[in-house]
Design a protein around this motif. Structure first.
Motif, PDB file in Angstrom:
ATOM      1  N   PHE A   1       0.832  -1.207   0.000  1.00 34.47           N
ATOM      2  CA  PHE A   1       0.000   0.000   0.000  1.00 34.47           C
ATOM      3  C   PHE A   1       0.867   1.258   0.000  1.00 34.47           C
ATOM      4  O   PHE A   1       0.632   2.184  -0.777  1.00 34.47           O
ATOM      5  CB  PHE A   1      -0.955   0.005   1.198  1.00 34.47           C
ATOM      6  N   GLU A   2       1.875   1.288   0.862  1.00 35.40           N
ATOM      7  CA  GLU A   2       2.738   2.467   0.970  1.00 35.40           C
ATOM      8  C   GLU A   2       3.450   2.750  -0.355  1.00 35.40           C
ATOM      9  O   GLU A   2       3.566   3.904  -0.779  1.00 35.40           O
ATOM     10  CB  GLU A   2       3.764   2.301   2.092  1.00 35.40           C
ATOM     11  N   LYS A   3       3.914   1.707  -1.026  1.00 34.22           N
ATOM     12  CA  LYS A   3       4.602   1.872  -2.307  1.00 34.22           C
ATOM     13  C   LYS A   3       3.630   2.354  -3.379  1.00 34.22           C
ATOM     14  O   LYS A   3       3.965   3.219  -4.192  1.00 34.22           O
ATOM     15  CB  LYS A   3       5.265   0.545  -2.725  1.00 34.22           C
TER      16      LYS A   3
ATOM     17  N   VAL B   1       0.954   4.157  -2.877  1.00 29.25           N
ATOM     18  CA  VAL B   1       0.691   5.569  -2.562  1.00 29.25           C
ATOM     19  C   VAL B   1       1.847   6.443  -3.049  1.00 29.25           C
ATOM     20  O   VAL B   1       1.633   7.495  -3.650  1.00 29.25           O
ATOM     21  CB  VAL B   1       0.444   5.774  -1.047  1.00 29.25           C
ATOM     22  N   GLU B   2       3.065   5.989  -2.816  1.00 30.02           N
ATOM     23  CA  GLU B   2       4.243   6.736  -3.268  1.00 30.02           C
ATOM     24  C   GLU B   2       4.229   6.908  -4.796  1.00 30.02           C
ATOM     25  O   GLU B   2       4.482   7.999  -5.317  1.00 30.02           O
ATOM     26  CB  GLU B   2       5.514   6.003  -2.828  1.00 30.02           C
ATOM     27  N   ILE B   3       3.915   5.838  -5.511  1.00 30.64           N
ATOM     28  CA  ILE B   3       3.843   5.891  -6.971  1.00 30.64           C
ATOM     29  C   ILE B   3       2.751   6.870  -7.414  1.00 30.64           C
ATOM     30  O   ILE B   3       2.965   7.685  -8.320  1.00 30.64           O
ATOM     31  CB  ILE B   3       3.603   4.478  -7.557  1.00 30.64           C
ATOM     32  N   LEU B   4       1.595   6.812  -6.777  1.00 27.90           N
ATOM     33  CA  LEU B   4       0.493   7.721  -7.109  1.00 27.90           C
ATOM     34  C   LEU B   4       0.887   9.176  -6.867  1.00 27.90           C
ATOM     35  O   LEU B   4       0.627  10.046  -7.696  1.00 27.90           O
ATOM     36  CB  LEU B   4      -0.743   7.393  -6.277  1.00 27.90           C
ATOM     37  N   ARG B   5       1.484   9.444  -5.720  1.00 26.53           N
ATOM     38  CA  ARG B   5       1.882  10.824  -5.389  1.00 26.53           C
ATOM     39  C   ARG B   5       2.908  11.343  -6.382  1.00 26.53           C
ATOM     40  O   ARG B   5       2.827  12.495  -6.808  1.00 26.53           O
ATOM     41  CB  ARG B   5       2.428  10.885  -3.965  1.00 26.53           C
ATOM     42  N   ASN B   6       3.866  10.515  -6.760  1.00 26.17           N
ATOM     43  CA  ASN B   6       4.868  10.927  -7.752  1.00 26.17           C
ATOM     44  C   ASN B   6       4.224  11.161  -9.107  1.00 26.17           C
ATOM     45  O   ASN B   6       4.534  12.133  -9.791  1.00 26.17           O
ATOM     46  CB  ASN B   6       5.983   9.889  -7.870  1.00 26.17           C
ATOM     47  N   TYR B   7       3.334  10.269  -9.498  1.00 23.44           N
ATOM     48  CA  TYR B   7       2.665  10.375 -10.797  1.00 23.44           C
ATOM     49  C   TYR B   7       1.862  11.670 -10.889  1.00 23.44           C
ATOM     50  O   TYR B   7       1.906  12.378 -11.887  1.00 23.44           O
ATOM     51  CB  TYR B   7       1.763   9.160 -11.028  1.00 23.44           C
ATOM     52  N   LYS B   8       1.111  11.959  -9.842  1.00 22.82           N
ATOM     53  CA  LYS B   8       0.255  13.151  -9.841  1.00 22.82           C
ATOM     54  C   LYS B   8       1.015  14.411  -9.422  1.00 22.82           C
ATOM     55  O   LYS B   8       0.456  15.502  -9.465  1.00 22.82           O
ATOM     56  CB  LYS B   8      -0.943  12.932  -8.919  1.00 22.82           C
ATOM     57  N   GLU B   9       2.275  14.225  -9.015  1.00 19.88           N
ATOM     58  CA  GLU B   9       3.104  15.338  -8.545  1.00 19.88           C
ATOM     59  C   GLU B   9       2.421  16.090  -7.410  1.00 19.88           C
ATOM     60  O   GLU B   9       2.389  17.315  -7.377  1.00 19.88           O
ATOM     61  CB  GLU B   9       3.471  16.265  -9.705  1.00 19.88           C
ATOM     62  N   GLU B  10       1.832  15.315  -6.488  1.00 17.15           N
ATOM     63  CA  GLU B  10       1.159  15.855  -5.314  1.00 17.15           C
ATOM     64  C   GLU B  10       1.654  15.091  -4.087  1.00 17.15           C
ATOM     65  O   GLU B  10       1.068  14.079  -3.696  1.00 17.15           O
ATOM     66  CB  GLU B  10      -0.359  15.690  -5.424  1.00 17.15           C
TER      67      GLU B  10
ATOM     68  N   GLU C   1      -1.003   3.761 -17.353  1.00 16.63           N
ATOM     69  CA  GLU C   1       0.366   4.198 -17.082  1.00 16.63           C
ATOM     70  C   GLU C   1       0.794   3.837 -15.662  1.00 16.63           C
ATOM     71  O   GLU C   1       1.921   3.391 -15.438  1.00 16.63           O
ATOM     72  CB  GLU C   1       0.499   5.701 -17.326  1.00 16.63           C
ATOM     73  N   LEU C   2      -0.105   4.021 -14.711  1.00 13.97           N
ATOM     74  CA  LEU C   2       0.212   3.692 -13.319  1.00 13.97           C
ATOM     75  C   LEU C   2       0.417   2.195 -13.135  1.00 13.97           C
ATOM     76  O   LEU C   2       1.333   1.780 -12.423  1.00 13.97           O
ATOM     77  CB  LEU C   2      -0.902   4.190 -12.389  1.00 13.97           C
ATOM     78  N   VAL C   3      -0.429   1.390 -13.755  1.00 19.64           N
ATOM     79  CA  VAL C   3      -0.278  -0.066 -13.639  1.00 19.64           C
ATOM     80  C   VAL C   3       1.069  -0.497 -14.219  1.00 19.64           C
ATOM     81  O   VAL C   3       1.771  -1.314 -13.615  1.00 19.64           O
ATOM     82  CB  VAL C   3      -1.458  -0.805 -14.311  1.00 19.64           C
ATOM     83  N   MET C   4       1.464   0.095 -15.335  1.00 15.16           N
ATOM     84  CA  MET C   4       2.759  -0.245 -15.920  1.00 15.16           C
ATOM     85  C   MET C   4       3.898   0.133 -14.960  1.00 15.16           C
ATOM     86  O   MET C   4       4.850  -0.633 -14.782  1.00 15.16           O
ATOM     87  CB  MET C   4       2.931   0.462 -17.270  1.00 15.16           C
ATOM     88  N   GLU C   5       3.776   1.292 -14.345  1.00 18.16           N
ATOM     89  CA  GLU C   5       4.798   1.722 -13.389  1.00 18.16           C
ATOM     90  C   GLU C   5       4.829   0.799 -12.173  1.00 18.16           C
ATOM     91  O   GLU C   5       5.895   0.453 -11.662  1.00 18.16           O
ATOM     92  CB  GLU C   5       4.523   3.162 -12.964  1.00 18.16           C
ATOM     93  N   MET C   6       3.664   0.377 -11.704  1.00 10.67           N
ATOM     94  CA  MET C   6       3.593  -0.526 -10.555  1.00 10.67           C
ATOM     95  C   MET C   6       4.162  -1.899 -10.909  1.00 10.67           C
ATOM     96  O   MET C   6       4.842  -2.519 -10.093  1.00 10.67           O
ATOM     97  CB  MET C   6       2.151  -0.637 -10.055  1.00 10.67           C
TER      98      MET C   6
ATOM     99  N   VAL D   1      -3.876  -3.055  -4.751  1.00 13.73           N
ATOM    100  CA  VAL D   1      -2.997  -3.613  -3.720  1.00 13.73           C
ATOM    101  C   VAL D   1      -3.210  -5.119  -3.615  1.00 13.73           C
ATOM    102  O   VAL D   1      -2.254  -5.912  -3.547  1.00 13.73           O
ATOM    103  CB  VAL D   1      -3.226  -2.912  -2.361  1.00 13.73           C
ATOM    104  N   GLY D   2      -4.476  -5.552  -3.635  1.00 10.55           N
ATOM    105  CA  GLY D   2      -4.783  -6.979  -3.569  1.00 10.55           C
ATOM    106  C   GLY D   2      -4.198  -7.763  -4.723  1.00 10.55           C
ATOM    107  O   GLY D   2      -3.620  -8.839  -4.533  1.00 10.55           O
TER     108      GLY D   2
END
Length: 73
Positions: A3-5, A7-16, A39-44, A65-66
């Motif tokens: 989950f933490e990872k 969230v980190e990917i989402l925050r970086n992607y959205k630059e927030e 794009e996010l799924v590919m990054e994950m 996450v699941g």
């Protein structure tokens, strides 16, 4: 940890850096369209070194996450 990872990917992607994300957050609530989601799924997949099956059932962060936890187990 997953989950933490995510969230980190989402925050970086959205630059927030302060983006509020919970397990119940939906892609719609996070203002992510289908292209963003792909794009996010590919990054994950790259971050977790696994493959994630895209599915119309993926609606929340908990869904992602699941899938990742299942894939890396």
């Amino acid at each position: 940890m997953v989950f933490e990872k995510v969230v980190e990917i989402l925050r970086n992607y959205k630059e927030e850096p302060e983006l509020e994300v919970s397990m119940d957050s939906t892609f719609e609530e996070l203002e992510l369209d289908s292209l963003d989601t792909v794009e996010l799924v590919m990054e994950m997949e790259e971050s977790f070194d696994t493959s994630i099956e895209m599915d119309t059932e993926l609606k929340t962060i908990a869904d992602v996450v699941g899938l990742i936890e299942k894939a890396i187990a």
